[in-house]
Motif scaffolding. Structure first.
Motif, PDB file in Angstrom:
ATOM      1  N   ASP A  18       8.966  -4.930   0.491  1.00  0.00           N
ATOM      2  CA  ASP A  18       7.814  -4.952   1.121  1.00  0.00           C
ATOM      3  C   ASP A  18       7.773  -6.781   0.671  1.00  0.00           C
ATOM      4  N   GLU A  53       3.142  -0.089  -7.737  1.00  0.00           N
ATOM      5  CA  GLU A  53       4.348  -1.098  -6.531  1.00  0.00           C
ATOM      6  C   GLU A  53       3.935  -2.539  -7.069  1.00  0.00           C
ATOM      7  N   CYS A 104      -4.050  -8.078   2.221  1.00  0.00           N
ATOM      8  CA  CYS A 104      -2.973  -7.533   1.727  1.00  0.00           C
ATOM      9  C   CYS A 104      -1.743  -8.185   1.604  1.00  0.00           C
ATOM     10  N   MET A 149       1.053  -1.221   0.048  1.00  0.00           N
ATOM     11  CA  MET A 149       0.052  -0.336   0.255  1.00  0.00           C
ATOM     12  C   MET A 149       0.787   1.472   0.545  1.00  0.00           C
ATOM     13  N   GLU A 187       6.591  -6.471   6.780  1.00  0.00           N
ATOM     14  CA  GLU A 187       5.273  -6.988   5.953  1.00  0.00           C
ATOM     15  C   GLU A 187       5.765  -8.118   5.560  1.00  0.00           C
ATOM     16  N   TRP A 188       5.859  -8.676   4.710  1.00  0.00           N
ATOM     17  CA  TRP A 188       6.431 -10.046   3.788  1.00  0.00           C
ATOM     18  C   TRP A 188       7.109 -10.873   5.048  1.00  0.00           C
ATOM     19  N   GLU A 200      -0.065  -8.249   7.663  1.00  0.00           N
ATOM     20  CA  GLU A 200       0.370  -7.811   6.698  1.00  0.00           C
ATOM     21  C   GLU A 200       0.279  -9.182   5.698  1.00  0.00           C
ATOM     22  N   ASP A 216      -3.064  -7.543  -5.098  1.00  0.00           N
ATOM     23  CA  ASP A 216      -1.760  -8.216  -3.348  1.00  0.00           C
ATOM     24  C   ASP A 216      -1.441  -9.284  -3.863  1.00  0.00           C
TER      25      ASP A 216
END
Ligand code: FEO
Ligand code: CA
Ligand code: CA
Length: 639
Positions: free
Chosen positions: A519, A574, A235, A1, A432-433, A326, A125
């Motif tokens: 990310d 992104e 996400c 995001m 995040e990931w 996430e 996503d």
């Protein structure tokens, strides 16, 4: 995001930072005083055992990539290395292929809410390819994180009404589409398909686990506390060994309208007075927290979906805790239990892991329908000496008692943030990931945190070593023993940055091509670690990010640390979400929010002028879509 870079939630005002803001002033200076010192301290005595683990597993014959790096680009197109091809499928608004109902996308965005309910959602996503016929056909299951209402409606937000709210809710959630490779090598959606499905912000769902039926989960519409409508701000994603898809509810709090004076619980979760950015509450009362304070407690969970069963109700798994999730990445212990790693993408929030009580059973989704309902949730504490601990969120233990405001395990899980504050978990730079490599290392992207070191915010610590962290970093750890270990060793895989930057702290230590704001993160079948970037639209092209071009996807070798740029996306996007066919010869990669522009977002009636990807129609508007990447010679990607 992307838009969260400036507005990103920052609501952790707990006092536990002091544990990790190393109290010895000399040590603190050392950590904060320079990149080299901070990094070397973080790695000291710890690189050796971690590196030793990796080399004994695969030696020097580990995974490698041989493509030629692509340069930084600001072009409004997708750049891939020589010898690779790109195809675009499944853009926002195309029909998913529900039988008998396939309304075409209208380029002026005039499709109705009912049409959007059977078309691909906005802002692709997390994604996964569920194979059906080897590497020739299967299901693509993907998240649609959020909506840009300036693009979603013909006149943007000049007017606002119930139909627009309904369409926005329909453009959220998950799409299931069937895809098949054609004789010429290209991939197409199979329409109609018996598997095609949309799950939206209004799809009925079940709540399971320790918080199901809890008083804090009951609302006027659901006295049971076990039924809820929908999922949104999905996400990253994960998959389970039993064949289900995990979708993660990230910045859900922004969808609610806060009361005049949010209480302590609401404030800790980032709720403020008034609308949080999406004007759903104006026409859908359940998003008005003044009237329905418990509705927000029913969001922020990991949702399990069985893509092979069209009729299966999605299930929110409360045992995994509530967070601005996430993603949810599943590993397996040697004795067959599931371990789920989860990051919470908000400034100064936490990294979690869940260890299932029971072993995975043969028999697929039905045989494991309750596996994620029983187990232990932990939160991570990274110590300055390169060691770490998993702290259990277990009611009755330590500070997690009724006297401290946690009546039972359900309340501990609903208030995971408060429980983690009390336990002294480490406040991270937007986790995040998470990905697990073939040597058993666990990696987490910490995308950025420009508030680190601010006047009222926590300072640097060993795990988050840069103040004003505009570039982000990737941390990695290895559990003691197995994935269920309660202790681990950690170091930094890389500090993202640009060596040409004049600001020393933004230069990073990447061995190879420069990158900012990692990310998306995914390990392919050969063990290559793929990194996807999300530099925010408002920060791209200026400040520390000015020389890094559009967002990109890079390959990293877990053994050598080498990083090489593989793909660059169109303007304003992104790159997020990655999956492949089992043979590794086709990658599916998502492009989210092409053309996003902060100035145009403030005038949302005007479609983006800086990108018309991927249709390039003068009457069109930019659309998120899925890239199909192949080698022209049909070989395995990356070789
Ligand atoms: Fe939805 Fe954290 O990116
Ligand atoms: Ca991001
Ligand atoms: Ca993300």
């Amino acid at each position: 995001m992307a838009k969260d870079f400036e507005q990103m939630e920052d609501s952790n005002r707990s006092a536990n930072a002091s544990i990790h803001e190393v109290s010895d002033p000399a040590r603190r200076r050392l950590l904060g005083g320079g990149l080299g010192l901070g990094v070397s301290l973080g790695l000291g005595g710890l690189l050796a055992p971690l590196a030793g683990c990796s080399t004994t597993a695969t030696g020097s014959s580990g995974p490698r990539f041989s493509f030629k790096s692509v340069p930084v680009s600001t072009a409004d197109r997708v750049i891939v290395p020589e010898g690779y091809t790109v195809q675009v499928i499944a853009p926002w608004g195309d029909p998913v292929g529900v039988s008998g109902d396939s309304p075409a996308f209208k380029f002026d965005a005039s499709n109705s809410a009912a049409e959007q309910e059977v078309q691909l959602g906005m802002h692709h996503d997390g994604i996964h390819f569920f194979s059906q016929d080897g590497s020739k056909s299967g299901l693509l299951v993907m998240n649609h994180e959020y909506t840009d209402d300036g693009l979603l409606h013909p006149d943007g937000m000049k007017t606002w009404n119930a139909a627009k709210v309904r369409k926005a809710q329909a453009a959220h959630g998950i799409s299931v589409v069937e895809v098949a490779q054609q004789a010429d090598g290209r991939w197409e959606l199979v329409r109609p398909s018996p598997w095609a499905r949309r799950i939206t912000a209004n799809t009925p769902m079940q709540i399971s686990g320790p918080a199901a039926g809890h008083a804090l989960m009951k609302t006027a519409a659901d006295a049971s506390g076990r039924r809820v409508l929908g999922t949104f701000n999905n996400c990253a994603s994960g998959i389970t060994p039993w064949g289900t898809y995990l979708t993660c509810e990230e910045n859900f709090i922004n969808y609610f309208r806060g009361p005049e004076q949010p209480d302590a619980h609401q404030t800790r979760w980032g709720m403020k007075k008034g609308d949080g950015g999406y004007r759903w509450a104006e026409f859908d009362e359940r998003f008005d927290a003044a009237k329905h304070p418990n509705e927000a407690n029913r969001h922020g969970w990991v949702v399990e979906i069985d893509p092979y069963d069209f009729s299966a109700t999605p299930v929110k798994r409360t045992a995994l805790g509530r967070a601005a999730h996430e993603g949810a990445t599943v590993a397996q212990t040697r004795d067959g239990r599931a371990v789920v790693y989860m990051g919470e993408d908000a400034r100064f929030e936490y990294i979690y892991k869940f260890v299932s009580r029971d072993k995975i059973r043969p028999g697929g989704a039905k045989a494991n329908a309750e596996l994620l309902d029983h187990g232990t949730l932990y939160v991570a504490r990274f110590e300055a000496d390169g060691r770490g601990r998993w702290l259990p969120l277990r009611h009755g233990q330590g500070p997690l008692t009724a006297a401290q405001g946690f009546a039972d395990q359900g309340e501990v899980l609903i208030k995971s943030r408060q429980a983690s504050d009390a336990l002294g978990a480490t406040k991270m730079d937007r986790p995040e990931w998470i990905a697990v490599d073939q040597q058993g290392f666990v990696y987490c992207t910490l995308t950025n945190n420009s508030n680190r070191g601010g006047a009222k915010q926590p300072g640097v610590d060993a795990a988050n070593p840069r103040a004003n962290n505009t570039m982000g970093h990737i941390i990695r750890w290895k559990e003691d023993g197995d994935f269920d270990g309660e202790r681990f060793a950690w170091n930094h895989f890389l500090l993202a940055g640009d060596p040409s930057n004049e600001r020393a702290e933004a230069q990073g230590n990447v061995k190879g091509d420069a990158l900012g704001c990692p990310d998306g993160l995914w390990v392919d079948g050969r063990g290559i670690l793929w990194i996807q970037t999300d530099m925010s639209t408002s920060a791209m092209g200026k400040g520390d990010l000015k020389n890094l071009g559009n967002n990109a996807m890079l390959a990293a070798d877990p053994l050598t640390g080498e990083v090489r740029r593989f793909l660059v996306g169109p303007v304003g996007c992104e790159i997020t979400g990655a999956t492949s066919t089992p043979d590794g010869r086709t990658f599916f990669i998502n492009v989210q929010h092409p053309g996003e522009s902060p100035s145009e977002r403030s005038d949302p009636a005007a479609p983006s002028k800086n990108s018309n990807w991927p249709d390039f129609r003068p009457d069109g508007r930019p659309r998120s879509a899925t890239l199909v990447i192949r080698k022209a010679d049909g070989g395995v990607i990356g070789t």
